[in-house]
Design an enzyme around this catalytic site. Sequence first.
Site: not given
Ligand code: OAD
Length: 229
Positions: A54, A87, A89-90, A105
Amino acid sequence: MKKKIAVLTGAGISAESGIKTFRDSGGLWEEHRIEDVASPEGWRRNPQLVLDFYNQRRRQLLQVAPNRAHYALAELESKYSVTIITQNVDDLHERAGSTQVIHLHGELLKARSVLNEHCIVPCHSDIKLGDKAPDGAQLRPHIVWFGEAVPEIENAIPKVREADIFIIIGTSLVVYPAAGLVNYARYEARKWLIDPNDTPMPLVPNLRFIQQKATVGVDMLVKQLLADV
Ligand code: OAD
């Protein structure tokens, strides 16, 4: 009265600011094991590893800036009542000017006591072993780890329920309870999902898919929504 918009964002909205997503190829969970760096068990086994992870994320965050998608969402506040449920943390939504942001989160720029989740302090530099919270206990990142409760979900649910418009941006929708928020959107609400990849669509009625990167898709949608009122 202003119409209400709820926006659920994930790592994808910050990708074009230079912050890695978790599950895309090259994402953070390819290089780091969730159970080592983002779980209470990982913290008990090796707190230094967790702090290093982190601390690195925080140092990086201080070097990046919001992108067009974050700014466009902030501009929506001129004509709508907008709540961002993130979701992430930024703090890029806040830096872009959004005033109502729910962090499901946690937040990288805060730290808290290992003994009391309400004992929270601002944190703009590395956390070290031996750093103490005001209650005298070790400081840890103010991050919700896997297996921990997500208290902010209680504030997020009514925002989605009340929304006239619901927008989902850049999330794989695999982590609960955040992913379950989509089920609270009203049937009549106008709904969009913005993601450049062929992401599985949640089973939500009237959901439209804008297959674009956030900087392009959010900008397009926001222009349209601002022109509507
Ligand atoms: P993910 O990494 O699971 O998903 C990222 C999503 O962003 C995917 O659907 C990609 O297709 C999409 N993506 C990639 N580039 C993009 C762009 N330029 N514009 C728009 N979308 C784009 O991330 P999260 O769904 O946020 O939690 O993950 C959820 C949680 O899992 C996070 O908050 C974190 C992680 O483990 C914790 O750490 C508690």
